[in-house]
Write a protein that holds these residues in place. Structure first.
Motif, PDB file in Angstrom:
ATOM      1  N   PRO A 287      26.208  45.220  23.732  1.00  0.00           N
ATOM      2  CA  PRO A 287      26.051  45.067  25.184  1.00  0.00           C
ATOM      3  C   PRO A 287      26.634  43.762  25.718  1.00  0.00           C
ATOM      4  CG  PRO A 287      24.018  45.876  24.199  1.00  0.00           C
ATOM      5  CD  PRO A 287      24.925  45.524  23.074  1.00  0.00           C
ATOM      6  N   GLY A 288      26.378  42.660  25.024  1.00  0.00           N
ATOM      7  CA  GLY A 288      26.902  41.387  25.489  1.00  0.00           C
ATOM      8  C   GLY A 288      28.420  41.335  25.461  1.00  0.00           C
TER       9      GLY A 288
ATOM     10  N   GLY B 170      29.752  43.562  28.293  1.00  0.00           N
ATOM     11  CA  GLY B 170      29.591  42.875  29.569  1.00  0.00           C
ATOM     12  C   GLY B 170      30.615  41.767  29.739  1.00  0.00           C
TER      13      GLY B 170
ATOM     14  N   THR C 217      28.064  48.586  33.511  1.00  0.00           N
ATOM     15  CA  THR C 217      27.977  48.061  32.147  1.00  0.00           C
ATOM     16  C   THR C 217      26.900  48.795  31.363  1.00  0.00           C
ATOM     17  OG1 THR C 217      28.739  45.873  32.858  1.00  0.00           O
ATOM     18  CG2 THR C 217      27.558  45.994  30.765  1.00  0.00           C
TER      19      THR C 217
ATOM     20  N   SER D 282      28.533  42.232  35.829  1.00  0.00           N
ATOM     21  CA  SER D 282      28.792  42.776  34.495  1.00  0.00           C
ATOM     22  C   SER D 282      28.034  41.998  33.424  1.00  0.00           C
ATOM     23  CB  SER D 282      30.302  42.744  34.208  1.00  0.00           C
ATOM     24  OG  SER D 282      30.991  43.614  35.068  1.00  0.00           O
TER      25      SER D 282
ATOM     26  N   GLY E 188      24.964  43.427  30.973  1.00  0.00           N
ATOM     27  CA  GLY E 188      24.897  43.284  29.520  1.00  0.00           C
ATOM     28  C   GLY E 188      23.625  42.590  29.074  1.00  0.00           C
TER      29      GLY E 188
END
Length: 436
Positions: free
Chosen positions: A58-59, A62, A259, A385, A389
């Motif tokens: 996720p990070g 993003g 995202t 975004s 994330g």
């Protein structure tokens, strides 16, 4: 305060034949369609390649989306000041060539095995920067090509082309990533940008470029002064100020939602890349309908009513998505319905807002007004975004999706409480701009 110029009457019919008989308008329309198709394919290709092939978390996803959107925040104001002094045709041609070369280089890097996350970050930033130039230029080009009473019709046609791109672009990008490879998917984007280059290059009309110095010894205001003029004009106008605030609220929440959404569909609902692309394309047919309705509804019900109602309907559609389950037979049809409603409402807002912005802005301020609104609104997307994330990692995908969808409803609330909601059936007259 409005000037003494008469109000611009809104057409209550689709694009008039006179626009389509104009060869230069047709070339702009064809180039815009190809460019948007390449852009929307690329917007799906890069995140899906990162998630499905490079297993981005996720990070990382993003951050990838934020890097691609960062040029909006960094460059929009400078681009607006620049576009007001130069031919939009030249700007669009150069940016199309640049994006085609960047994606072509990415395709080659992928074939050689060099297309990792660092290369994707660099590619996303380069394409995003060039897209800022193209987007500001094409919005300004319409004002220089058509009469003011054709702005709604012209915007309806151009936004209709963008809708067609929203239909084909994500499907093409998702299918190519799933069935072939990321290099071939990137190459498809390069092809469409090359087609746009060829069409827009054929525009023959000489533009009347405001403020460009022609006599020896004359100098245009310094770029910072020109940027300040654009910021001051938008901040002092109640209608444009509201557009900025509503756009910022929407773009921040929508970037965060997308995202989470791009993670939610393959990981929570277990959908393939092809089905994800199909779900994203549902906004395209809805946007096509929205473009057609935008040529009629504001003149019948009023621009303010259409803006608030369409924003509430389109943005509210995503509130239903967190309730979906992967085992349900209605999951995919529901996603298609949500995308269709969102696309229809969003396109109604886009076309109507653009026509209002162009109508109230003097010709010499068009590029800076568009860039200022882009800077304030779209400039929030990198932050959104990153926030998406972060929320996905900390709160989980389903909860984060609900929170970000609720955040999108701030936009219609801001418009409903502003002078924008009171706009009638006619477009307002141009407003006074600060002296240079």
């Amino acid at each position: 305060m409005p000037s003494a110029s008469p109000a611009v009457s809104n057409s209550d019919r689709p694009v008039p034949p006179s626009l389509w008989r104009d060869a230069d308008f047709r070339r702009l329309w064809m180039g815009q369609t190809a460019s948007q198709l390449g852009e929307h394919a690329t917007l799906v290709v890069l995140p899906l390649f990162a998630v499905l092939t490079l297993h981005a978390g996720p990070g990382q996803l993003g951050a990838l989306r934020a890097v691609g959107q960062a040029p909006i925040l960094l460059l929009s104001l400078f681009v607006g000041a620049w576009v007001d002094r130069w031919r939009t045709r030249t700007t669009m041609v150069l940016t199309d060539a640049g994006r085609a070369l960047a994606l072509g280089a990415a395709a080659l890097a992928g074939l050689l095995g060099w297309l990792g996350l660092p290369a994707l970050f660099a590619l996303a930033f380069a394409v995003g920067a060039l897209s800022v130039f193209f987007d500001v230029a094409y919005q300004t080009s319409l004002v220089r090509l058509v009469e003011r009473d054709q702005l709604v019709a012209g915007n309806s046609a151009l936004e209709g082309s963008r809708s067609a791109a929203q239909t084909g672009g994500p499907a093409l990008g998702g299918a190519l990533v799933s069935l072939l490879s990321a290099p071939l998917a990137a190459a498809s984007g390069a092809l469409f940008f090359a087609l746009s280059f060829l069409w827009i290059r054929r525009i023959r009309r000489t533009e009347a470029v405001p403020e460009r110095p022609t006599a020896r010894g004359t100098h245009a205001p310094r770029v910072w002064r020109r940027i300040h003029e654009g910021l001051r004009f938008v901040a002092a106008d109640a209608v444009l100020r509201t557009v900025c605030l509503a756009s910022a609220a929407f773009q921040f929440s929508f970037a965060a939602l997308m995202t989470v959404y791009l993670l939610f569909l393959p990981r929570e609902l277990h959908l393939s890349g092809t089905v994800v692309g199909l779900a994203l394309t549902a906004a395209g047919p809805g946007a096509l309908l929205g473009s057609l309705l935008a040529a009629r509804l504001p003149g019948r019900f009023g621009h303010g009513v259409v803006l608030v109602g369409a924003a509430a309907l389109g943005d509210g559609a995503f509130l239903w998505v967190p309730a979906l389950r992967d085992s349900s037979a209605v999951t995919v049809p529901a996603l298609l319905a949500v995308g269709f409603v969102f696309g229809c409402g969003g396109q109604l807002v886009n076309v109507t807002v653009m026509a209002v912005r162009q109508a109230v802005t003097p010709d010499r301020m068009q590029g800076r007004a568009a860039a200022t609104i882009t800077f304030v609104g779209m400039g929030m997307t990198p932050l959104g975004s990153l926030a998406g994330g972060f929320l996905a990692a900390e709160w989980g995908l389903r909860t984060s999706l609900l929170v970000t969808a609720a955040g999108m409803m701030l936009s219609p609330v801001i418009m409903a409480l502003s002078p924008l909601a009171r706009l009638g059936r006619e477009l307002p007259a141009p407003h006074d701009a600060p002296p240079t």
